[in-house]
Write an enzyme that holds these catalytic residues in place. Sequence first.
Site, PDB file in Angstrom:
ATOM      1  N   ASN A 141     -11.658   7.895  14.729  1.00 23.83           N
ATOM      2  CA  ASN A 141     -10.515   7.561  15.581  1.00 23.83           C
ATOM      3  C   ASN A 141     -10.482   8.347  16.881  1.00 23.83           C
ATOM      4  OD1 ASN A 141      -9.276   5.431  14.210  1.00 23.83           O
ATOM      5  ND2 ASN A 141      -8.600   6.855  12.630  1.00 23.83           N
ATOM      6  N   GLU A 151     -16.020   8.324   6.005  1.00 26.86           N
ATOM      7  CA  GLU A 151     -16.007   9.571   6.766  1.00 26.86           C
ATOM      8  C   GLU A 151     -15.503  10.645   5.795  1.00 26.86           C
ATOM      9  OE1 GLU A 151     -13.251   9.355  10.096  1.00 26.86           O
ATOM     10  OE2 GLU A 151     -14.596  10.467  11.397  1.00 26.86           O
ATOM     11  N   SER A 211      -5.885   8.516   7.897  1.00 29.92           N
ATOM     12  CA  SER A 211      -6.645   8.218   9.115  1.00 29.92           C
ATOM     13  C   SER A 211      -6.454   9.308  10.148  1.00 29.92           C
ATOM     14  CB  SER A 211      -6.178   6.933   9.789  1.00 29.92           C
ATOM     15  OG  SER A 211      -5.710   6.002   8.918  1.00 29.92           O
ATOM     16  N   HIS A 221     -12.340   9.089   3.955  1.00 32.23           N
ATOM     17  CA  HIS A 221     -11.765   8.082   4.862  1.00 32.23           C
ATOM     18  C   HIS A 221     -12.596   6.801   4.802  1.00 32.23           C
ATOM     19  CE1 HIS A 221     -10.538   7.059   9.289  1.00 32.23           C
ATOM     20  NE2 HIS A 221      -9.842   6.372   8.425  1.00 32.23           N
TER      21      HIS A 221
HETATM   22  P1  NAD Z   1      -0.207   0.156   3.108  1.00 35.37           P
HETATM   23  O1  NAD Z   1       1.136   0.239   3.710  1.00 35.37           O
HETATM   24  O2  NAD Z   1      -0.918  -1.165   3.067  1.00 35.37           O
HETATM   25  O3  NAD Z   1      -0.174   0.711   1.607  1.00 35.37           O
HETATM   26  C1  NAD Z   1       0.437   1.931   1.254  1.00 35.37           C
HETATM   27  C2  NAD Z   1       0.919   1.809  -0.178  1.00 35.37           C
HETATM   28  O4  NAD Z   1       1.338   3.110  -0.623  1.00 35.37           O
HETATM   29  C3  NAD Z   1       2.123   0.865  -0.329  1.00 35.37           C
HETATM   30  O5  NAD Z   1       1.854  -0.112  -1.310  1.00 35.37           O
HETATM   31  C4  NAD Z   1       3.240   1.823  -0.768  1.00 35.37           C
HETATM   32  O6  NAD Z   1       4.170   1.222  -1.645  1.00 35.37           O
HETATM   33  C5  NAD Z   1       2.448   2.917  -1.455  1.00 35.37           C
HETATM   34  N1  NAD Z   1       3.166   4.183  -1.613  1.00 35.37           N
HETATM   35  C6  NAD Z   1       4.015   4.780  -0.741  1.00 35.37           C
HETATM   36  N2  NAD Z   1       4.480   5.929  -1.278  1.00 35.37           N
HETATM   37  C7  NAD Z   1       3.906   6.062  -2.500  1.00 35.37           C
HETATM   38  C8  NAD Z   1       4.002   7.026  -3.538  1.00 35.37           C
HETATM   39  N3  NAD Z   1       4.783   8.096  -3.426  1.00 35.37           N
HETATM   40  N4  NAD Z   1       3.288   6.821  -4.669  1.00 35.37           N
HETATM   41  C9  NAD Z   1       2.502   5.730  -4.811  1.00 35.37           C
HETATM   42  N5  NAD Z   1       2.367   4.783  -3.854  1.00 35.37           N
HETATM   43  C10 NAD Z   1       3.067   4.947  -2.713  1.00 35.37           C
HETATM   44  O7  NAD Z   1      -1.094   1.242   3.893  1.00 35.37           O
HETATM   45  P2  NAD Z   1      -2.676   1.278   4.060  1.00 35.37           P
HETATM   46  O8  NAD Z   1      -3.042   0.573   5.319  1.00 35.37           O
HETATM   47  O9  NAD Z   1      -3.320   0.917   2.767  1.00 35.37           O
HETATM   48  O10 NAD Z   1      -2.903   2.833   4.355  1.00 35.37           O
HETATM   49  C11 NAD Z   1      -2.994   3.780   3.321  1.00 35.37           C
HETATM   50  C12 NAD Z   1      -3.684   5.023   3.853  1.00 35.37           C
HETATM   51  O11 NAD Z   1      -4.994   4.668   4.300  1.00 35.37           O
HETATM   52  C13 NAD Z   1      -3.002   5.669   5.050  1.00 35.37           C
HETATM   53  O12 NAD Z   1      -3.142   7.053   4.958  1.00 35.37           O
HETATM   54  C14 NAD Z   1      -3.773   5.120   6.237  1.00 35.37           C
HETATM   55  O13 NAD Z   1      -3.745   5.964   7.351  1.00 35.37           O
HETATM   56  C15 NAD Z   1      -5.166   5.080   5.652  1.00 35.37           C
HETATM   57  N6  NAD Z   1      -6.105   4.155   6.305  1.00 35.37           N
HETATM   58  C16 NAD Z   1      -5.716   2.882   6.658  1.00 35.37           C
HETATM   59  C17 NAD Z   1      -6.645   2.008   7.231  1.00 35.37           C
HETATM   60  C18 NAD Z   1      -6.267   0.597   7.603  1.00 35.37           C
HETATM   61  O14 NAD Z   1      -7.041  -0.057   8.324  1.00 35.37           O
HETATM   62  N7  NAD Z   1      -5.155   0.069   7.123  1.00 35.37           N
HETATM   63  C19 NAD Z   1      -7.971   2.425   7.446  1.00 35.37           C
HETATM   64  C20 NAD Z   1      -8.349   3.713   7.027  1.00 35.37           C
HETATM   65  C21 NAD Z   1      -7.401   4.561   6.468  1.00 35.37           C
END
Ligand code: NAD
Length: 296
Positions: free
Chosen positions: A189, A151, A118, A139
């Site tokens: 964002n 995005e 993000s 994104h």
């Molecule tokens: P989350 O915490 O729900 O999930 C992240 C997952 O990644 C976890 O299950 C964790 O165990 C896993 N992980 C960590 N290290 C790892 C590795 N080395 N190998 C494999 N898996 C690994 O987080 P999320 O909200 O799903 O966010 C993930 C990405 O998406 C981030 O970059 C975040 O900025 C982006 N994002 C999030 C949102 C949102 O609304 N949550 C929206 C757009 C983008």
Amino acid sequence: MKNIAVIGAGTMGNGIAHVFAQTGYNVSLIDLSEQNLEKGIATISKNLDRMVAKEKISAADKNATLGRIQGHTSMQDGVNGADLVVEAATENVDLKLKIFADLDKMVPENVILATNTSSISITKIASVTNRADKVIGMHFMNPVPIMKLVEIIRGYSTTDEVTETIMELSRMLGKVPVEVNDYPGFVANRILMPMINEAIITLHEGVAGVEEIDTVMKLGMAHPMGPLQLADFIGLDVCLAILEVLHEGFGNPKYAPCPLLVNMVTAGKKGVKSGEGFYSWGHGTKDLILAENFKK
Ligand code: NAD
């Protein structure tokens, strides 16, 4: 492209795996533990059930979609044979740099590496690989199976060809891709977070209460939810982290996070995920109940 590897089975990763598998791609879903994978796949199954109940897909479609997803706890095994990797691991710079440096060694040099970050610079992530031309931001928005926008962020060296490939792929998933350049906050964002921050500053200065601010934006600007409620859904810690990226990246005080936001995150009030933010969420997310601190 036939085989897609998705790194991370959390909120975004399981949604991304869901959408690719439902479109007919084979998906290799990678996370650190079997437990995380099971949780991610259970969420996909539950979301597919909802689509079956609404008669958007058949029960057979659900089973076929789940049948195309395979879980892996080893990144090396998971990315084996992948035509594209989409990284959706935890938002942490050092973690992402390590994942991309490792991926660069694990998959053939023609494979595109996409990240769902993000706020982290695509150019920075690309710099730890030997294929900066093939690293791109993809994104997705939360919840991925529902939200249409993707995005598409071009790093400094991302080629036109790679960008067009990912734009076209996003269209195949039924999404609407929008191409943007790699600057702090990208577009989504950069515009959303200052609005949320301004709503918090307005509250902090006593101009109006939580419900009044949200009602003005909901009914006055036709937003589906007010900025303070939205901040609770996104996670106040996530909002703070993105504002810090904007503040540091542009060096402009207009992006400085409101001290109230900083205080709330420090106090562990992160919104829905912690049970309290501007609203109280212990009872679930259906009804809006003000948090104690904001009751008049
Ligand atoms: P989350 O915490 O729900 O999930 C992240 C997952 O990644 C976890 O299950 C964790 O165990 C896993 N992980 C960590 N290290 C790892 C590795 N080395 N190998 C494999 N898996 C690994 O987080 P999320 O909200 O799903 O966010 C993930 C990405 O998406 C981030 O970059 C975040 O900025 C982006 N994002 C999030 C949102 C949102 O609304 N949550 C929206 C757009 C983008």
